[in-house]
Structures are given as C-alpha cells and as structure tokens.
Design an enzyme around this catalytic site. Sequence first.
Site, PDB file in Angstrom:
ATOM      1  N   HIS A 103      -2.627   6.985  -1.080  1.00 40.66           N
ATOM      2  CA  HIS A 103      -3.964   7.846  -0.099  1.00 40.66           C
ATOM      3  C   HIS A 103      -3.259   8.080   1.173  1.00 40.66           C
ATOM      4  CE1 HIS A 103      -6.844   4.128  -1.941  1.00 40.66           C
ATOM      5  NE2 HIS A 103      -5.884   5.388  -2.803  1.00 40.66           N
TER       6      HIS A 103
ATOM      7  N   HIS B 228       0.910  -1.365   0.011  1.00 42.03           N
ATOM      8  CA  HIS B 228      -0.078   0.028   0.071  1.00 42.03           C
ATOM      9  C   HIS B 228       0.965   1.036   0.130  1.00 42.03           C
ATOM     10  CE1 HIS B 228      -3.179   2.608   0.264  1.00 42.03           C
ATOM     11  NE2 HIS B 228      -4.165   2.385   1.172  1.00 42.03           N
TER      12      HIS B 228
ATOM     13  N   TYR C 109      -0.843   7.077   3.105  1.00 45.41           N
ATOM     14  CA  TYR C 109      -0.529   6.674   3.583  1.00 45.41           C
ATOM     15  C   TYR C 109       1.064   6.385   4.320  1.00 45.41           C
ATOM     16  CZ  TYR C 109      -5.469   4.944   5.035  1.00 45.41           C
ATOM     17  OH  TYR C 109      -6.004   4.708   5.448  1.00 45.41           O
TER      18      TYR C 109
END
Length: 370
Positions: A174, A171, A176
Amino acid sequence: MTMNLGPMFEPFELKSLTLANRVAMAPMTRNFSPDNVPGDNVVEYYRRRAEGGVGLLITEGTTVNHAAANGYPNVPAFHGAEALAGWKKVVDAVHEAGGKIFPQLWHVGSVRKEGVEPDPAVPGYSPSGLFAPGKQNGKAMSKADIQDVVTAFADAAQDAKAIGFDGVEIHGAHGYLIDQFFWEGTNQRDDEYGGSLANRSRFAIEIIEAVRERVGPDFPIMLRFSQWKQQDYDARLVASPEELEAFLKPLADAGVDIFHASTRRFWEPEFEGSDLNLAGWTQKLTGVPTMSVGSVGLTEDFISGTFASQQESVEQSGIDELVERMNNHEFELIAVGRALLQDPEWLVKVKEGRLDEVEPFARKSLTQLY
C-alpha cells in the site's frame, strides 16, 4: 439454515499455528490509541471479533521502534513498556475467546509528514525521499538508517513472540516504507537497494531474515504485499506471472510462511488469460499458503467504499465465488475487513444463513470503536 461455506470453516495448521477456521480479520487502522498505547477499548474491540468466531485476527498497523515509523494520530506503537502491556491484554483477551492473533508491524515511510506525533520534528524516511514519483517528502535513508529499521522490525517481532502473539505480519503493501523500496516509482537509489526489482527487494529480505533469526523456525511470519499503492491505485510491481514468481521466491526463501496478497476486490483476475487473482497466482507460483482479501461481503471496493463514496452504506454481496475459489484451493485463507468492523458477529451470521441480520457497512462506523 446453515450455509455451505466449504473450506472456510476447515481448520488450518502451519508450524506452531492452529486456526479453527480460515477466516481472518484484515488489518484496519483505527486511530483509537491515545499516546500510542492500546487501551481497554482496543482490548474489547479485538475480543468481540474473536468471540464472533474469527479464526485469526490481524491487528491494525502498529509501529516499530523508529523515530519516523508513525504517520497518523492515535495509532498504537509496538514498543515501550506501556504499549506492549496494552498489547499483552489484547493477546490474552483474544486467546480467552478462542482466537489467534498477529500484530501487523508497520513503518509508514514517506507517508509521514513533519508535525505528526510522537516527535513533530521528525521527517518521513524513505528510499529516495519521494512520497510518489516526482513528489518529494522527507529524507532519503542512509545505509545506517536502513539497518536501524531492520533492527526495529526484528525487535518488534521478538517482543510479539515474548508477549504471546501467534505470529507476525510484516506490512509490505500500500505504498508504505517496505513497499516504497519495492516500487520503482519511489525507489531511485543507485546502490544495492535500488535498480532491479531483486535489488529493491533487498530491504524486505533483510527484515524477514532478521525477524526469522529472532523468532526461530516455528513462529509464523506473514508478509502483506500489493500491486496498488495509496499514491497510485493503478501501480504495478510486476506485469506477468513470471515477474511475480521472480519477485516472490526470494521473499519465501528468506522466511515468509504466509503471503497476504492485498487486492481491492478479491474476484478480479490479476493477469490476462486466467481467472486467478493475485493470491491465487501467489500460491500457485510459490507453494506458500496465501491469504486473499478485498471487499468480502461488500459490493463496493475498499477505496471507493471507504474513502470516496458519498453513500452512507454499502451492501453485502454474495460469497459464492469466494467459496468456489477456496474449494479450488486458489488460496488457503481469506481476510475480511469492513464487514467485521461493522458487525463483530458477521461470520457466525453468514455461517448460519442469517444474512438478513447482517448489519450493512456504514461509513460512520469508522468514527467509533466497538
């Protein structure tokens, strides 16, 4: 009546991965894992989507083994014997149903606030102690902290392969942790991890290289990235195809096999002068198979439809444009989120032309797991 969905139902092969079709379930945080352990309800949740014919399931974000990785209640961990045993049950159930599955490996960075599980005393960790430009939260990471997180991602990927997952998604989107390094607004470092976008990509590259070393050459690595951030929907890492190419090529060279280009609406062009979306440009510039995503089957975008809209539900939209883009090989894979969250049989209903049977997305479905 069976709809002509073109390449959506063609098989896809990459290294050790063979998918029955090119439709994936997008990763969606669900908060149904008390003590950070996925239970039998989580097993059945993923099984149902595999039984519904989805070729690849990407799990909700699951946290790597670092004290500050988690930022939300009841999200699953990807470390520790009990959590990994829970994930093994998920993998086995998905495989029994004929699907394939990747975990999404996650560190939330400075999104974390003190008081959150598992240890409420641990602050958020980030490149420069910033949640957003000018907004402090938590601590700036030392080089030792950086190496600890790199190792945590590598450990998680090694565990994923060991318990039978078919690949991993890192990931990097977004707003993070990995994206906080990418984004100049949250990365104000003056060492080799800050400054130019090439330097700001160093953290991600080290994670990808470490993961590749652990899992070997044939285990697929997918990287999710985005221009938008939860802190700023209009944020952009790059402003042109040339900048995008310079950003992505080193990541591909480090070991990314699939890019997952996250946008809020798949039909929106990324740069002026072309209809290509972010996934389309990514695949064109890198030659790496790319997954698109963003409000597939829905008329409202992800952000307003899920978090801000006062409507109870959102309507389905046609997928003719999606089929056309995939016929043009703009991208190889498409991820579907809320439509599958609401209706595990969405894909088979669409394929068979049973659109009147598709359940419209309702916000209340976010509060239950089924």
